[in-house]
Design an enzyme around this catalytic site. Structure first.
Site, PDB file in Angstrom:
ATOM      1  N   ILE A 291     -13.534  28.507 -38.860  1.00  0.00           N
ATOM      2  CA  ILE A 291     -12.586  29.163 -39.781  1.00  0.00           C
ATOM      3  C   ILE A 291     -12.916  28.731 -41.215  1.00  0.00           C
ATOM      4  O   ILE A 291     -12.951  27.531 -41.497  1.00  0.00           O
ATOM      5  CB  ILE A 291     -11.119  28.759 -39.467  1.00  0.00           C
ATOM      6  CG1 ILE A 291     -10.783  29.006 -37.996  1.00  0.00           C
ATOM      7  CG2 ILE A 291     -10.150  29.483 -40.388  1.00  0.00           C
ATOM      8  CD1 ILE A 291      -9.422  28.457 -37.574  1.00  0.00           C
TER       9      ILE A 291
ATOM     10  N   LYS B  57      -9.172  15.710 -40.501  1.00  0.00           N
ATOM     11  CA  LYS B  57      -9.232  17.052 -41.098  1.00  0.00           C
ATOM     12  C   LYS B  57      -8.094  17.237 -42.104  1.00  0.00           C
ATOM     13  O   LYS B  57      -8.282  17.833 -43.173  1.00  0.00           O
ATOM     14  CB  LYS B  57      -9.180  18.108 -39.994  1.00  0.00           C
ATOM     15  CG  LYS B  57     -10.418  18.062 -39.080  1.00  0.00           C
ATOM     16  CD  LYS B  57     -10.205  18.834 -37.786  1.00  0.00           C
ATOM     17  CE  LYS B  57     -11.436  18.757 -36.883  1.00  0.00           C
ATOM     18  NZ  LYS B  57     -11.199  19.223 -35.516  1.00  0.00           N
TER      19      LYS B  57
HETATM   20  N1  HSE Z   1     -13.173  17.742 -30.890  1.00  0.00           N
HETATM   21  C1  HSE Z   1     -12.878  18.683 -31.903  1.00  0.00           C
HETATM   22  C2  HSE Z   1     -11.841  19.666 -31.372  1.00  0.00           C
HETATM   23  C3  HSE Z   1     -14.146  19.399 -32.300  1.00  0.00           C
HETATM   24  O1  HSE Z   1     -11.498  19.579 -30.193  1.00  0.00           O
HETATM   25  O2  HSE Z   1     -11.336  20.485 -32.120  1.00  0.00           O
HETATM   26  C4  HSE Z   1     -14.103  20.014 -33.646  1.00  0.00           C
HETATM   27  O3  HSE Z   1     -13.820  19.088 -34.645  1.00  0.00           O
END
Ligand code: HSE
Length: 436
Positions: free
Chosen positions: A136, A205
């Site tokens: 995204i 994030k």
């Molecule tokens: N382990 C992460 C998820 C991968 O499940 O979204 C992407 O950052």
């Protein structure tokens, strides 16, 4: 046609996806770019495993020095993940005046400020679209498309593994461990699934999004983080009765000059768009003053979706190079002088509604005792469900939805309630957010 040479560090799942896109979509990319993106070198410790593609001779190497500092390589892609040696490799590439693309949110959450400073000092680009919500393009949206807005809040489902687990548990009443194993088999989970299920990957994030949205340095430590491992199947059943779904939500908002950042399981009304994001999908819900609310939805993990974001970054940097305009977009959306440490609201001061699941011995006046303690701590009850007798004999589940209350008051009340002899186990708490 001009050629821009690219070096890739890390030939795992995402690395193989990037190589596949660069080789298979060579024509469409050069039609858009007006130049050729040439994958010149791939470095990995394992160059013998078959990744299901035919590479031109001489591309693979185990020697990182063939990429970093190689004047023929314009852009280095870091896809090894983790803190080290990723930090060293990225730093050295930036110092060698090579632009860098990464998907490494852990690296950015911990060392992003220092790495962006290096990119600035060396006059090169450092792009990271794939680090948040995989395919995204949320970084591009905030850095570029929403540049005319003040952002009020950013809320997201940012971990595919957790969303997959919560969706399956909610829909099928499936067991946590079994669904986690499925997510790992599908390649969604991080190498260490603790990062996924304990909310750490989501918080990495969110640290990046908070900085982009609110002009503040990346500060992972300021985020309150809770994972999903304590959620029980019974909580999904009660959530349904209240008309809610359970999601692991990343929340960043700015109110009264204060930033609030938290990651925790959250009950959201079934009618909210974020409640409809199921399976491995991610979504980011942004509220901004000019645009209002907008939702960005797609695949947040996986080989080709993540590769799509990495290659998009390569094209952006290549365009900047061709236009002699490296550093066209500020790393963190704002000019460096505008990025300042902000005040973060302590968790004890946040206001939320709460879902409370008490496990009580089936004695008279249990409900009135709980209600009395909540009331004396300024917690007002919105609704109550009392289950029939539990399997263990004399215990019953009592579930309450509160009106909005301060976290500090709730914690004081629960400390008191959980010490009562009529309470058989620590009370389960899930925050409920109705006005995201
Ligand atoms: N382990 C992460 C998820 C991968 O499940 O979204 C992407 O950052």
């Amino acid at each position: 046609m001009k050629i821009i040479n690219v070096g890739l560090i890390g030939f795992g799942t995402i690395g193989a996806g990037v190589a596949k896109v660069l080789l298979e979509n060579r024509q469409v990319i050069s039609d858009r770019l007006g130049a050729e993106l040439n994958l010149q070198k791939i470095a990995d410790l394992d160059i013998t495993t078959d990744r299901g593609m035919t590479l031109p001779d001489g591309i693979l190497t185990t020697n990182i020095e063939e990429l970093i500092g190689n004047p023929e390589i314009d852009i280095v892609i870091e896809l090894i993940g983790g803190y080290e040696p990723a930090r060293t490799f990225v730093s050295r590439a930036l110092q060698s005046k090579q632009s860098v693309v990464t998907a490494n949110k852990a690296l950015l959450a911990k060392h992003g400020n220092e790495l962006f400073a290096l990119a600035r000092e060396n006059g090169v680009d450092f792009y990271y679209e794939a680090s948040v919500a995989g395919g995204i393009p949320i970084i591009k949206v905030i850095r570029e498309a929403l540049a005319g807005n003040r952002i009020n809040s950013v809320c997201g489902i940012l971990n595919g593994t957790c969303n997959y687990i919560l969706s399956k548990m909610g829909d099928e009443g499936a067991d946590f461990a079994e669904v986690l194993q499925q997510a790992q088999d599908l390649g969604y989970a991080e190498a260490d699934p603790t990062f996924d299920i304990e909310g750490i990957d989501t918080a990495h994030k969110l640290a990046i999004l908070t900085s982009l949205a609110f002009a503040t340095p990346i500060d992972y430590e300021k985020i309150h983080v809770e994972g999903i491992s304590a959620i029980k199947p019974v909580d999904f059943a009660f959530a349904r009765e209240f008309g809610y779904k359970i999601k692991l939500l990343a929340i960043a908002k700015q109110e009264d000059e204060c930033i609030e950042t938290r990651v925790h399981p959250t009950m959201i009304p079934e009618s909210h768009m974020l409640a409809k994001i199921d399976d491995v999908f991610n979504a980011v819900f942004v509220n901004a003053d000019s645009l209002g609310s907008s939702l960005y939805y797609g695949q947040g993990a996986g080989m080709m979706a993540t590769a799509s974001a990495v290659v998009g970054d390569l094209v952006d940097i290549a365009r900047n190079r061709l236009g002699d305009n490296l550093r066209r977009v500020p790393d963190l959306s704002f000019q460096t002088a505008a990025i300042k440490p902000r005040t973060y609201r302590p968790m004890s001061e946040i206001i939320s509604q709460y879902y409370l699941r008490f496990l009580a011995h089936d004695k008279t006046s249990v409900l009135s005792k709980i209600a009395g303690i909540l009331g004396s701590n300024k917690i007002s009850i919105a609704s109550v469900i009392q289950q029939g007798r539990g399997q263990s004999g004399d215990t019953v589940a009592i579930v309450m939805q509160t009106h909005k209350a301060k976290e500090k008051d709730l914690r004081l009340a629960l400390t008191e309630i959980d010490q009562l002899s009529i309470i058989a186990a620590p009370t389960a708490v899930i925050r409920m957010e109705s006005d995201l």
